[in-house]
Design an enzyme around this catalytic site. Structure first.
Site, PDB file in Angstrom:
ATOM      1  N   ASN A   1       1.838   3.043  -2.595  1.00  0.00           N
ATOM      2  CA  ASN A   1       1.253   3.983  -3.558  1.00  0.00           C
ATOM      3  C   ASN A   1      -0.102   4.484  -3.082  1.00  0.00           C
ATOM      4  O   ASN A   1      -0.420   5.668  -3.233  1.00  0.00           O
ATOM      5  CB  ASN A   1       1.118   3.313  -4.935  1.00  0.00           C
ATOM      6  CG  ASN A   1       2.425   3.327  -5.707  1.00  0.00           C
ATOM      7  OD1 ASN A   1       2.842   4.372  -6.206  1.00  0.00           O
ATOM      8  ND2 ASN A   1       3.084   2.176  -5.783  1.00  0.00           N
TER       9      ASN A   1
ATOM     10  N   MET B   1      -3.455  -6.665  -7.346  1.00  0.00           N
ATOM     11  CA  MET B   1      -2.876  -7.870  -7.938  1.00  0.00           C
ATOM     12  C   MET B   1      -3.927  -8.779  -8.574  1.00  0.00           C
ATOM     13  O   MET B   1      -3.904 -10.005  -8.403  1.00  0.00           O
ATOM     14  CB  MET B   1      -2.059  -8.638  -6.871  1.00  0.00           C
ATOM     15  CG  MET B   1      -0.948  -7.814  -6.252  1.00  0.00           C
ATOM     16  SD  MET B   1       0.172  -7.104  -7.489  1.00  0.00           S
ATOM     17  CE  MET B   1       1.041  -8.575  -7.992  1.00  0.00           C
TER      18      MET B   1
ATOM     19  N   ILE C   1      -6.057  -9.170 -12.435  1.00  0.00           N
ATOM     20  CA  ILE C   1      -6.237  -8.666 -13.792  1.00  0.00           C
ATOM     21  C   ILE C   1      -7.721  -8.446 -14.001  1.00  0.00           C
ATOM     22  O   ILE C   1      -8.533  -9.368 -13.822  1.00  0.00           O
ATOM     23  CB  ILE C   1      -5.664  -9.658 -14.822  1.00  0.00           C
ATOM     24  CG1 ILE C   1      -4.144  -9.739 -14.638  1.00  0.00           C
ATOM     25  CG2 ILE C   1      -6.021  -9.222 -16.241  1.00  0.00           C
ATOM     26  CD1 ILE C   1      -3.481 -10.786 -15.510  1.00  0.00           C
ATOM     27  N   LEU C   2      -8.083  -7.222 -14.336  1.00  0.00           N
ATOM     28  CA  LEU C   2      -9.500  -6.914 -14.554  1.00  0.00           C
ATOM     29  C   LEU C   2      -9.950  -7.526 -15.874  1.00  0.00           C
ATOM     30  O   LEU C   2      -9.206  -7.521 -16.865  1.00  0.00           O
ATOM     31  CB  LEU C   2      -9.700  -5.396 -14.586  1.00  0.00           C
ATOM     32  CG  LEU C   2      -9.349  -4.682 -13.271  1.00  0.00           C
ATOM     33  CD1 LEU C   2      -9.311  -3.175 -13.486  1.00  0.00           C
ATOM     34  CD2 LEU C   2     -10.329  -5.045 -12.165  1.00  0.00           C
TER      35      LEU C   2
ATOM     36  N   GLY D   1       0.767  -1.244   0.000  1.00  0.00           N
ATOM     37  CA  GLY D   1       0.000   0.000   0.000  1.00  0.00           C
ATOM     38  C   GLY D   1       0.797   1.292   0.000  1.00  0.00           C
ATOM     39  O   GLY D   1       0.249   2.341   0.355  1.00  0.00           O
TER      40      GLY D   1
ATOM     41  N   ASN E   1      -3.445   2.854 -14.022  1.00  0.00           N
ATOM     42  CA  ASN E   1      -2.570   1.871 -13.366  1.00  0.00           C
ATOM     43  C   ASN E   1      -1.153   2.413 -13.339  1.00  0.00           C
ATOM     44  O   ASN E   1      -0.753   3.170 -14.222  1.00  0.00           O
ATOM     45  CB  ASN E   1      -2.575   0.546 -14.139  1.00  0.00           C
ATOM     46  CG  ASN E   1      -1.723  -0.522 -13.455  1.00  0.00           C
ATOM     47  OD1 ASN E   1      -1.771  -0.664 -12.234  1.00  0.00           O
ATOM     48  ND2 ASN E   1      -0.944  -1.257 -14.221  1.00  0.00           N
TER      49      ASN E   1
ATOM     50  N   HIS F   1       2.775   1.048 -13.347  1.00  0.00           N
ATOM     51  CA  HIS F   1       3.577  -0.147 -13.622  1.00  0.00           C
ATOM     52  C   HIS F   1       5.053   0.239 -13.510  1.00  0.00           C
ATOM     53  O   HIS F   1       5.467   1.245 -14.080  1.00  0.00           O
ATOM     54  CB  HIS F   1       3.267  -0.680 -15.024  1.00  0.00           C
ATOM     55  CG  HIS F   1       3.986  -1.956 -15.317  1.00  0.00           C
ATOM     56  ND1 HIS F   1       3.549  -3.177 -14.841  1.00  0.00           N
ATOM     57  CD2 HIS F   1       5.131  -2.192 -15.988  1.00  0.00           C
ATOM     58  CE1 HIS F   1       4.391  -4.114 -15.226  1.00  0.00           C
ATOM     59  NE2 HIS F   1       5.357  -3.549 -15.930  1.00  0.00           N
TER      60      HIS F   1
HETATM   61  C1  GRF Z   1       4.324  -1.190  -7.125  1.00  0.00           C
HETATM   62  O1  GRF Z   1       5.650  -1.417  -7.525  1.00  0.00           O
HETATM   63  C2  GRF Z   1       3.422  -1.005  -8.310  1.00  0.00           C
HETATM   64  O2  GRF Z   1       4.027  -0.340  -9.375  1.00  0.00           O
HETATM   65  C3  GRF Z   1       3.129  -2.420  -8.707  1.00  0.00           C
HETATM   66  O3  GRF Z   1       2.975  -3.107  -7.491  1.00  0.00           O
HETATM   67  C4  GRF Z   1       3.736  -2.440  -6.482  1.00  0.00           C
HETATM   68  C5  GRF Z   1       2.785  -2.113  -5.370  1.00  0.00           C
HETATM   69  O4  GRF Z   1       3.454  -1.536  -4.278  1.00  0.00           O
HETATM   70  N1  GRF Z   1       1.979  -2.489  -9.573  1.00  0.00           N
HETATM   71  P1  GRF Z   1       2.634  -0.796  -3.134  1.00  0.00           P
HETATM   72  O5  GRF Z   1       1.599  -1.813  -2.625  1.00  0.00           O
HETATM   73  O6  GRF Z   1       1.974   0.401  -3.727  1.00  0.00           O
HETATM   74  O7  GRF Z   1       3.637  -0.462  -2.088  1.00  0.00           O
END
Ligand code: GRF
Length: 217
Positions: free
Chosen positions: A16, A96, A98-99, A14, A119, A121
């Protein structure tokens, strides 16, 4: 001006999601987080949502007779939650799952030929799609890596790019130090994209569709 309302989807650590919550807290006139939707009930991101007083919808996976039936039943429960909220964008932040195409197509952007789903990435797409992108990029050994924020399409990690930000792979890097540097860039990038969208600070080319941000932060 009303703040741009978003719903965050996340599954794990979490970091982000936290950045988005923090950005909204610090800039309430620009951005509001209407909810966190999480598919993993005890994921750390759930506690982060509670700390920020973001409404949390924990929607775990319930296995059905086939994988697609499982996915559609899970997404149906998400649609139900979304239908009761007012939101402009879904922000996938370490979600995590895939929609399905069905899900993506249900939320078209009101103006552009994309979905209302963003999203992040951790690579310079189209390089290193899918899981373990940091590891893939690190092992490839390119001196420059980066992160991408894009609109979600039915094809994984393939929707229109909104913003890419680079960071270096240093000679002394380990995978852990490389990833830690990238994560800081992810956090800056998501914040910048959301503020730019909220303030209309972007240029759009229609054909082929692309969006360039006039980033100010
Ligand atoms: C991040 O590296 C994001 O780019 C990828 O999964 C990771 C999630 O990290 N899709 P967090 O849960 O936001 O710390």
């Amino acid at each position: 001006m009303r703040p741009m309302p978003v719903v965050v989807f996340a599954s794990g650590r979490g970091s982000n999601a936290r950045q988005i919550f923090q950005a909204a807290q610090e800039n309430a006139s620009l951005l509001s987080v209407e909810a966190l939707i999480c598919n993993v009930p005890d994921a750390p991101v759930c506690q982060i949502a509670k700390d920020y007083q973001v409404p949390l919808y924990s929607i775990p996976i319930v296995p059905k007779e086939t994988p697609i039936a499982t996915r559609l039943a899970h997404e149906k429960r998400i649609h139900e939650v979304l239908s009761h909220l007012s939101w402009s964008y879904i922000c996938l932040a370490g979600y995590m799952r895939i929609l399905t195409a069905d899900f993506v197509e249900r939320y078209p952007h009101p103006v552009w030929p994309v979905s209302r789903i963003l999203n992040i990435h951790p690579s310079l797409l189209p390089d290193f799609t899918g899981l373990n992108a940091y590891r893939q990029a690190f092992e490839a050994g390119d001196p420059t890596s980066g992160v991408t924020i894009h609109f979600v399409s039915a094809e994984v990690d393939a929707g229109a790019v909104i913003h890419q930000q680079t960071f270096p792979r240093l000679p002394a890097d380990t995978l852990a130090s490389f990833e830690a540097r990238g994560l800081v860039v992810e956090h800056q990038a998501y914040r910048a994209v959301l503020f730019a969208l909220a303030q209309g600070q972007y240029q759009v080319d229609q054909d082929p569709f692309s969006i360039r941000l006039a980033l100010t932060c």
